[in-house]
Design a protein around this motif. Sequence first.
Motif, mmCIF file in Angstrom:
data_model
loop_
_atom_site.group_PDB
_atom_site.id
_atom_site.type_symbol
_atom_site.label_atom_id
_atom_site.label_comp_id
_atom_site.label_asym_id
_atom_site.label_seq_id
_atom_site.Cartn_x
_atom_site.Cartn_y
_atom_site.Cartn_z
ATOM 1 N N ALA A 19 -52.083 137.481 44.884
ATOM 2 C CA ALA A 19 -51.156 138.599 44.715
ATOM 3 C C ALA A 19 -51.761 139.902 45.238
ATOM 4 O O ALA A 19 -51.055 140.740 45.824
ATOM 5 N N SER A 20 -53.061 140.085 45.043
ATOM 6 C CA SER A 20 -53.720 141.300 45.540
ATOM 7 C C SER A 20 -53.695 141.364 47.055
ATOM 8 O O SER A 20 -53.495 142.438 47.645
ATOM 9 N N LEU A 21 -53.880 140.217 47.712
ATOM 10 C CA LEU A 21 -53.841 140.209 49.171
ATOM 11 C C LEU A 21 -52.423 140.414 49.694
ATOM 12 O O LEU A 21 -52.239 140.991 50.771
ATOM 13 N N GLN A 22 -51.424 139.964 48.942
ATOM 14 C CA GLN A 22 -50.051 140.270 49.326
ATOM 15 C C GLN A 22 -49.794 141.766 49.200
ATOM 16 O O GLN A 22 -49.093 142.363 50.034
ATOM 17 N N TRP A 23 -50.353 142.369 48.165
ATOM 18 C CA TRP A 23 -50.271 143.825 48.000
ATOM 19 C C TRP A 23 -50.975 144.522 49.163
ATOM 20 O O TRP A 23 -50.451 145.494 49.727
ATOM 21 N N ALA A 24 -52.157 144.017 49.527
ATOM 22 C CA ALA A 24 -52.884 144.607 50.657
ATOM 23 C C ALA A 24 -52.096 144.468 51.952
ATOM 24 O O ALA A 24 -52.090 145.388 52.791
ATOM 25 N N LYS A 25 -51.420 143.349 52.128
ATOM 26 C CA LYS A 25 -50.608 143.153 53.332
ATOM 27 C C LYS A 25 -49.494 144.197 53.406
ATOM 28 O O LYS A 25 -49.230 144.763 54.477
ATOM 29 N N ARG A 26 -48.847 144.462 52.290
ATOM 30 C CA ARG A 26 -47.770 145.461 52.278
ATOM 31 C C ARG A 26 -48.311 146.857 52.550
ATOM 32 O O ARG A 26 -47.695 147.640 53.294
ATOM 33 N N GLU A 27 -49.476 147.168 51.971
ATOM 34 C CA GLU A 27 -50.053 148.488 52.196
ATOM 35 C C GLU A 27 -50.505 148.648 53.646
ATOM 36 O O GLU A 27 -50.392 149.728 54.223
ATOM 37 N N ALA A 28 -51.013 147.566 54.245
ATOM 38 C CA ALA A 28 -51.455 147.639 55.646
ATOM 39 C C ALA A 28 -50.278 147.855 56.578
ATOM 40 O O ALA A 28 -50.391 148.561 57.588
ATOM 41 N N GLN A 29 -49.152 147.234 56.270
ATOM 42 C CA GLN A 29 -47.970 147.397 57.112
ATOM 43 C C GLN A 29 -47.472 148.837 57.111
ATOM 44 O O GLN A 29 -46.907 149.304 58.098
ATOM 45 N N HIS A 30 -47.683 149.534 55.994
ATOM 46 C CA HIS A 30 -47.255 150.928 55.909
ATOM 47 C C HIS A 30 -48.376 151.911 56.236
ATOM 48 O O HIS A 30 -48.167 153.128 56.166
ATOM 49 N N GLY A 31 -49.560 151.380 56.572
ATOM 50 C CA GLY A 31 -50.656 152.262 56.959
ATOM 51 C C GLY A 31 -51.247 153.067 55.829
ATOM 52 O O GLY A 31 -51.849 154.120 56.078
ATOM 53 N N ARG A 32 -51.113 152.614 54.597
ATOM 54 C CA ARG A 32 -51.647 153.341 53.443
ATOM 55 C C ARG A 32 -53.060 152.841 53.153
ATOM 56 O O ARG A 32 -53.266 151.942 52.335
ATOM 57 N N MET A 33 -54.047 153.411 53.806
ATOM 58 C CA MET A 33 -55.428 152.965 53.677
ATOM 59 C C MET A 33 -55.975 153.231 52.282
ATOM 60 O O MET A 33 -56.825 152.478 51.798
ATOM 61 N N GLU A 34 -55.528 154.290 51.629
ATOM 62 C CA GLU A 34 -56.053 154.604 50.300
ATOM 63 C C GLU A 34 -55.684 153.540 49.275
ATOM 64 O O GLU A 34 -56.368 153.371 48.260
#
Length: 237
Positions: free
Chosen positions: A103-118
């Motif tokens: 689930a954390s990596l799915q969250w990371a995938k969504r954040e990467a798609q939006h460019g939210r590095m923080e």
Amino acid sequence: MNVILLFLAAIAAIIIWWLSGQRLTSKPWLETGSVQLPDQHGTERPPVPAVKIGLFVFLGVVGALFSLAVSAYFMRAASADWWGMPVPRLLWVNTAALALSSASLQWAKREAQHGRMESLRPALVTGLALAVFFLAGQIQAWRELTAAGYVLVDNPANSFFYMLTGLHGLHILGGLAVLTHTTVRAFSTEVAPDRLRLSVDLSAIYSHFMFAVWLLLFALFAGWANDFVDLCRTLLN
């Protein structure tokens, strides 16, 4: 045999779904201009990266390997010298850890798609830490079983348990190497956003697949898979 047929049916469904997105039913000799058609939003569909196709092929091979091992498990379980072994309670904790890692990596995938590095960095670190916790928990479960007398060569059921969990752990360890590299790159200021996004996507896909494989193995060790196979046999007969 039923397990292999079910697995092959699932793989065939995935291949058909993937090929349907590759426009194999189109007639390129009747088309002009670009070979890519616009999607519903009027933008061109980007090509699938070769590394992602390679990952899908690799996962197909890994899935075939586990399906054969599970099939051998069912055939060997019908022998008279087969004695079941208890499932350590720690496996429930390990399963929860692997689920949270996925689930954390799915969250990371969504954040990467939006460019939210923080938000991407803590998501990757969380997924990595939980995957490491899963492997440590698996080793501890082995230690608890051996301390209780369930050694490798004592019973075929024991041998299959250690073999299947060890094989799954090796694949998790290989994924951790890639995930660690991806996490380190996320903290770099010189990383290309597109390449980082692809790396996170591949790590998430691999994590989801290995979590699905673990659910199958856990159901197998807990005895739930036996009931499912008996139900399938009843329906087929």
